[in-house]
Design a protein around this motif. Structure first.
Motif, mmCIF file in Angstrom:
data_model
loop_
_atom_site.group_PDB
_atom_site.id
_atom_site.type_symbol
_atom_site.label_atom_id
_atom_site.label_comp_id
_atom_site.label_asym_id
_atom_site.label_seq_id
_atom_site.Cartn_x
_atom_site.Cartn_y
_atom_site.Cartn_z
ATOM 1 N N LEU A 92 0.804 -1.218 0.000
ATOM 2 C CA LEU A 92 0.000 0.000 0.000
ATOM 3 C C LEU A 92 0.838 1.269 0.000
ATOM 4 O O LEU A 92 0.295 2.369 0.076
ATOM 5 N N ASP A 93 2.157 1.120 -0.077
ATOM 6 C CA ASP A 93 3.019 2.285 -0.288
ATOM 7 C C ASP A 93 4.292 1.829 -0.988
ATOM 8 O O ASP A 93 4.673 0.668 -0.925
ATOM 9 N N ALA A 94 4.924 2.769 -1.666
ATOM 10 C CA ALA A 94 6.086 2.451 -2.496
ATOM 11 C C ALA A 94 7.268 1.923 -1.687
ATOM 12 O O ALA A 94 8.077 1.161 -2.211
ATOM 13 N N SER A 95 7.363 2.287 -0.423
ATOM 14 C CA SER A 95 8.520 1.862 0.369
ATOM 15 C C SER A 95 8.520 0.368 0.677
ATOM 16 O O SER A 95 9.544 -0.159 1.092
ATOM 17 N N VAL A 96 7.423 -0.304 0.485
ATOM 18 C CA VAL A 96 7.377 -1.754 0.752
ATOM 19 C C VAL A 96 7.066 -2.559 -0.502
ATOM 20 O O VAL A 96 6.945 -3.771 -0.440
ATOM 21 N N ALA A 97 6.953 -1.909 -1.614
ATOM 22 C CA ALA A 97 6.555 -2.581 -2.853
ATOM 23 C C ALA A 97 7.695 -3.411 -3.440
ATOM 24 O O ALA A 97 8.862 -3.115 -3.262
ATOM 25 N N GLY A 98 7.306 -4.459 -4.134
ATOM 26 C CA GLY A 98 8.194 -5.260 -4.965
ATOM 27 C C GLY A 98 9.490 -5.710 -4.341
ATOM 28 O O GLY A 98 9.500 -6.531 -3.445
ATOM 29 N N HIS A 99 10.590 -5.136 -4.828
ATOM 30 C CA HIS A 99 11.912 -5.620 -4.431
ATOM 31 C C HIS A 99 12.262 -5.307 -2.985
ATOM 32 O O HIS A 99 13.208 -5.862 -2.449
ATOM 33 N N HIS A 100 11.512 -4.455 -2.317
ATOM 34 C CA HIS A 100 11.788 -4.156 -0.912
ATOM 35 C C HIS A 100 11.193 -5.206 0.022
ATOM 36 O O HIS A 100 11.668 -5.386 1.128
ATOM 37 N N ALA A 101 10.137 -5.863 -0.408
ATOM 38 C CA ALA A 101 9.458 -6.839 0.448
ATOM 39 C C ALA A 101 10.236 -8.152 0.472
ATOM 40 O O ALA A 101 10.896 -8.513 -0.501
ATOM 41 N N PRO A 102 10.142 -8.881 1.582
ATOM 42 C CA PRO A 102 10.802 -10.198 1.637
ATOM 43 C C PRO A 102 10.051 -11.199 0.775
ATOM 44 O O PRO A 102 8.950 -10.929 0.284
ATOM 45 N N LEU A 103 10.646 -12.361 0.608
ATOM 46 C CA LEU A 103 9.964 -13.439 -0.102
ATOM 47 C C LEU A 103 8.970 -14.085 0.850
ATOM 48 O O LEU A 103 9.316 -14.424 1.978
ATOM 49 N N PHE A 104 7.763 -14.224 0.391
ATOM 50 C CA PHE A 104 6.728 -14.852 1.200
ATOM 51 C C PHE A 104 6.488 -16.259 0.685
ATOM 52 O O PHE A 104 6.467 -16.482 -0.525
ATOM 53 N N PRO A 105 6.317 -17.239 1.589
ATOM 54 C CA PRO A 105 6.100 -18.614 1.156
ATOM 55 C C PRO A 105 4.826 -18.746 0.325
ATOM 56 O O PRO A 105 3.879 -17.991 0.482
ATOM 57 N N GLY A 106 4.842 -19.710 -0.561
ATOM 58 C CA GLY A 106 3.666 -19.985 -1.373
ATOM 59 C C GLY A 106 3.651 -19.236 -2.689
ATOM 60 O O GLY A 106 2.709 -19.346 -3.456
ATOM 61 N N GLU A 107 4.684 -18.442 -2.967
ATOM 62 C CA GLU A 107 4.784 -17.682 -4.205
ATOM 63 C C GLU A 107 3.513 -16.891 -4.518
ATOM 64 O O GLU A 107 2.890 -17.060 -5.565
ATOM 65 N N PRO A 108 3.108 -16.003 -3.617
ATOM 66 C CA PRO A 108 1.893 -15.225 -3.848
ATOM 67 C C PRO A 108 2.084 -14.212 -4.979
ATOM 68 O O PRO A 108 3.204 -13.773 -5.249
ATOM 69 N N ALA A 109 0.982 -13.852 -5.617
ATOM 70 C CA ALA A 109 1.009 -12.753 -6.574
ATOM 71 C C ALA A 109 1.265 -11.468 -5.771
ATOM 72 O O ALA A 109 0.831 -11.350 -4.629
ATOM 73 N N LEU A 110 1.993 -10.537 -6.363
ATOM 74 C CA LEU A 110 2.309 -9.276 -5.701
ATOM 75 C C LEU A 110 1.735 -8.137 -6.516
ATOM 76 O O LEU A 110 1.789 -8.156 -7.739
ATOM 77 N N CYS A 111 1.186 -7.141 -5.843
ATOM 78 C CA CYS A 111 0.751 -5.944 -6.550
ATOM 79 C C CYS A 111 0.790 -4.741 -5.634
ATOM 80 O O CYS A 111 1.016 -4.874 -4.424
ATOM 81 N N ASN A 112 0.603 -3.569 -6.225
ATOM 82 C CA ASN A 112 0.687 -2.308 -5.493
ATOM 83 C C ASN A 112 -0.622 -1.545 -5.601
ATOM 84 O O ASN A 112 -1.167 -1.403 -6.690
ATOM 85 N N TRP A 113 -1.084 -1.083 -4.470
ATOM 86 C CA TRP A 113 -2.171 -0.111 -4.398
ATOM 87 C C TRP A 113 -1.586 1.042 -3.596
ATOM 88 O O TRP A 113 -1.570 0.987 -2.374
ATOM 89 N N THR A 114 -1.089 2.043 -4.242
ATOM 90 C CA THR A 114 -0.421 3.115 -3.523
ATOM 91 C C THR A 114 -1.414 4.193 -3.104
ATOM 92 O O THR A 114 -2.158 4.709 -3.929
ATOM 93 N N PHE A 115 -1.406 4.493 -1.819
ATOM 94 C CA PHE A 115 -2.245 5.535 -1.234
ATOM 95 C C PHE A 115 -1.346 6.527 -0.517
ATOM 96 O O PHE A 115 -0.282 6.174 -0.024
#
Length: 171
Positions: free
Chosen positions: A91-114
């Motif tokens: 929900l913000d650019a500081s945690v989006a994509g390459h900043h986030a850790p790998l989560f088990p289960g290979e979830p889809a990732l997306c951004n809703w920036t507010f």
């Protein structure tokens, strides 16, 4: 149980830096509006000590279980014991994509920036107005998200939806 359709619940993790406002609001709204179809969670890399009081004030009129909300580290969702997410939404650019850790289960990732209602140096009346604006933006985003057809169908379609699960935040 005869005559009852049992479908799988999708697991969704909302991320923002402190996990005290936007991600908490999104978690609470998804749980309240579609908890029968989704397990909602929220976390962040720098969790606050408590949920922000203005976020609680925004949620209080319509959320039945405010006591279940608390800031959490996103590391709680990275180990073998962690629930396997289907979707992780930043929900913000500081945690989006390459900043986030790998989560088990290979979830889809997306951004809703507010906008960040906790930005430094904002006068209190302006902060309250921004909280309200962001709250209603998240309400619209969650409402659109839960109407996506892939979440009304079997798991096989969830794997094929890719970026279509990322509803535009331009609402």
């Amino acid at each position: 149980m005869y005559g009852v359709s049992v479908t799988r619940k999708y697991k969704v993790l909302f991320l923002c830096r402190e996990n005290s406002a936007r991600s908490i609001i999104a978690e609470a709204l998804l749980r309240e509006l579609a908890g029968h179809r989704f397990d909602a969670f929220s976390a962040g890399p720098e969790p606050a000590a408590r949920v922000h009081p203005i976020a609680i004030a925004q949620l209080r009129p319509g959320i039945s279980d405010l006591g279940a909300l608390s800031p959490k580290s996103w590391l709680e969702f990275t180990g073998e014991w962690a629930p396997r997410m289907d979707l992780v939404i930043a929900l913000d650019a500081s945690v989006a994509g390459h900043h986030a850790p790998l989560f088990p289960g290979e979830p889809a990732l997306c951004n809703w920036t507010f906008s960040d209602p906790l930005a430094d140096g904002m006068p209190e009346p302006e902060r309250v107005r921004l909280f309200e604006k962001v709250f209603w933006q998240i309400v619209r985003q969650i409402s659109t998200f839960i109407e996506l057809p892939q979440y009304a169908t079997a798991r096989e379609t969830a794997a094929s939806v890719g970026s279509s699960v990322c509803v535009s935040d331009a609402l």
